[in-house]
Design an enzyme around this catalytic site. Sequence first.
Site, PDB file in Angstrom:
ATOM      1  N   HIS A  72       0.449  -1.283  -0.128  1.00 44.36           N
ATOM      2  CA  HIS A  72       0.045  -0.595   0.063  1.00 44.36           C
ATOM      3  C   HIS A  72       0.923   1.698  -0.042  1.00 44.36           C
ATOM      4  O   HIS A  72       0.425   2.232  -0.253  1.00 44.36           O
ATOM      5  CB  HIS A  72      -0.660   0.067   0.825  1.00 44.36           C
ATOM      6  CG  HIS A  72      -2.211  -0.453   0.888  1.00 44.36           C
ATOM      7  ND1 HIS A  72      -2.883  -1.211   0.717  1.00 44.36           N
ATOM      8  CD2 HIS A  72      -2.580  -1.824   2.250  1.00 44.36           C
ATOM      9  CE1 HIS A  72      -3.361  -2.198   0.738  1.00 44.36           C
ATOM     10  NE2 HIS A  72      -3.648  -2.057   1.811  1.00 44.36           N
ATOM     11  N   CYS A  94       4.368  -1.710  -3.686  1.00 45.06           N
ATOM     12  CA  CYS A  94       3.863  -1.860  -5.060  1.00 45.06           C
ATOM     13  C   CYS A  94       5.034  -0.506  -6.462  1.00 45.06           C
ATOM     14  O   CYS A  94       4.010   0.220  -5.604  1.00 45.06           O
ATOM     15  CB  CYS A  94       2.618  -2.079  -5.194  1.00 45.06           C
ATOM     16  SG  CYS A  94       2.429  -2.520  -7.101  1.00 45.06           S
ATOM     17  N   HIS A 122      -7.815   5.154   4.244  1.00 45.81           N
ATOM     18  CA  HIS A 122      -7.465   4.262   3.489  1.00 45.81           C
ATOM     19  C   HIS A 122      -5.096   4.069   3.417  1.00 45.81           C
ATOM     20  O   HIS A 122      -5.230   5.178   3.429  1.00 45.81           O
ATOM     21  CB  HIS A 122      -8.420   3.231   2.360  1.00 45.81           C
ATOM     22  CG  HIS A 122      -7.106   2.341   1.885  1.00 45.81           C
ATOM     23  ND1 HIS A 122      -5.759   1.694   1.427  1.00 45.81           N
ATOM     24  CD2 HIS A 122      -7.664   0.429   1.496  1.00 45.81           C
ATOM     25  CE1 HIS A 122      -6.122   0.284   1.252  1.00 45.81           C
ATOM     26  NE2 HIS A 122      -6.494   0.115   0.966  1.00 45.81           N
ATOM     27  N   GLU A 124      -3.077   3.184   1.698  1.00 45.20           N
ATOM     28  CA  GLU A 124      -2.995   3.326   0.585  1.00 45.20           C
ATOM     29  C   GLU A 124      -3.149   5.044   0.048  1.00 45.20           C
ATOM     30  O   GLU A 124      -2.675   5.818  -0.237  1.00 45.20           O
ATOM     31  CB  GLU A 124      -3.483   3.056  -0.778  1.00 45.20           C
ATOM     32  CG  GLU A 124      -2.458   3.339  -2.083  1.00 45.20           C
ATOM     33  CD  GLU A 124      -3.479   2.966  -3.141  1.00 45.20           C
ATOM     34  OE1 GLU A 124      -3.283   1.239  -3.314  1.00 45.20           O
ATOM     35  OE2 GLU A 124      -3.569   3.361  -4.470  1.00 45.20           O
ATOM     36  N   THR A 166      -5.407   3.401  -6.422  1.00 48.87           N
ATOM     37  CA  THR A 166      -5.282   1.996  -7.681  1.00 48.87           C
ATOM     38  C   THR A 166      -6.400   1.285  -7.222  1.00 48.87           C
ATOM     39  O   THR A 166      -6.735   0.344  -7.883  1.00 48.87           O
ATOM     40  CB  THR A 166      -4.045   1.524  -7.275  1.00 48.87           C
ATOM     41  OG1 THR A 166      -3.501   0.527  -5.892  1.00 48.87           O
ATOM     42  CG2 THR A 166      -2.507   2.043  -7.030  1.00 48.87           C
ATOM     43  N   CYS A 196      -5.940   0.742 -10.882  1.00 51.31           N
ATOM     44  CA  CYS A 196      -4.339  -0.473 -10.921  1.00 51.31           C
ATOM     45  C   CYS A 196      -5.258  -1.457 -12.520  1.00 51.31           C
ATOM     46  O   CYS A 196      -5.855  -1.833 -11.766  1.00 51.31           O
ATOM     47  CB  CYS A 196      -3.506  -1.277 -10.346  1.00 51.31           C
ATOM     48  SG  CYS A 196      -3.191  -2.758 -10.680  1.00 51.31           S
ATOM     49  N   SER A 224      -9.869  -5.761   3.772  1.00 50.15           N
ATOM     50  CA  SER A 224      -9.990  -5.601   2.608  1.00 50.15           C
ATOM     51  C   SER A 224     -10.261  -4.645   1.548  1.00 50.15           C
ATOM     52  O   SER A 224     -11.974  -5.456   1.396  1.00 50.15           O
ATOM     53  CB  SER A 224      -9.404  -7.200   1.823  1.00 50.15           C
ATOM     54  OG  SER A 224      -9.484  -7.109  -0.259  1.00 50.15           O
ATOM     55  N   SER A 225      -9.927  -3.667   1.175  1.00 45.68           N
ATOM     56  CA  SER A 225     -11.165  -3.051   0.287  1.00 45.68           C
ATOM     57  C   SER A 225     -11.040  -2.977  -1.058  1.00 45.68           C
ATOM     58  O   SER A 225     -12.321  -3.427  -1.259  1.00 45.68           O
ATOM     59  CB  SER A 225     -10.434  -1.017   0.174  1.00 45.68           C
ATOM     60  OG  SER A 225     -10.429  -0.765  -0.632  1.00 45.68           O
TER      61      SER A 225
END
Length: 287
Positions: A72, A94, A122, A124, A166, A196, A224-225
């Site tokens: 993230h 990533c 979140h 990220e 993403t 993504c 987990s989003s």
Amino acid sequence: MINIGKTSGFCKGVELSVSKTKEYLEKYKKIYCLGELVHNKEVVSNLEKKGLIVINNLNEVEDNSNVILRAHGVSVSVYKEAKERNINILDLTCPKVLKIHNEVKKYQENGYFIILIGSKLHPETIGTISFAKEKSFIIEQLEDIKECIKVIEENKYNHIVVFVQTTFSKDRFKEITEKLSKELINKDLIIKNTICNATSSRQDECKRLSNQNDCMIIIGGKNSSNTKKLYDIASSINENTYIIETVNDLDISKIKDKKSIGIMAGASTPKESIDNVIKILKQEVLK
Ligand code: SF4
């Protein structure tokens, strides 16, 4: 019949972070990870048995420790603190997220007002927005646009760039950017679709399977989003949609009479979790 989405399970970024973590554990034996490496209890607990320690804040580790940064990504302040305390950062952010950080930084340095479309809480989003500094705004819902426009008008910003988390929903991104384009018609507005490919192909496949099957099973971690988004997509199309974290959550009685079962799994769901579900379905439902 069972129809498993080809795009189900680990994306490249998660696959890389899990395999690299295994390598690091062999080398260093004890390593910290800032936040859960992936949103999947089984994967994390297997790594914990090999020496991984999940922490929520760098305060929890001694100076000179080895600390993994997960896919993230993190905020600028984490890199700064690690440097000051001589913490050895094992950066598994990533590459796609790192690219967004660099782009955000470049636009920030060129004076742009930065809008990030994403879930406000979140990790990220929190990491990415830190590279934009204070001249920025997070939009999560259509309702946030009004406040964002107010900030732009009050400060007379003319150059605006939009990025997106993403794993954000493609449809919601489209709705938000269409509205922004109308509201900011007289401004220099650049829209970067940074969703993504792994996320968008998975969402497309999830839609297709939800239309073609009698029921849908979405497998993934509760935190987990991207799994949650798959569930939202599938349940809006197919009323017989069930979300499970592992095979233990599967309620066979609800799907016993179904002829075709579609399966999708989030980006942090390991292959073994998907295989375990298929095994039970073959034994109990499609006998
Ligand atoms: S979803 Fe895409 S951006 Fe996010 S970790 Fe996976 S490969 Fe990277």
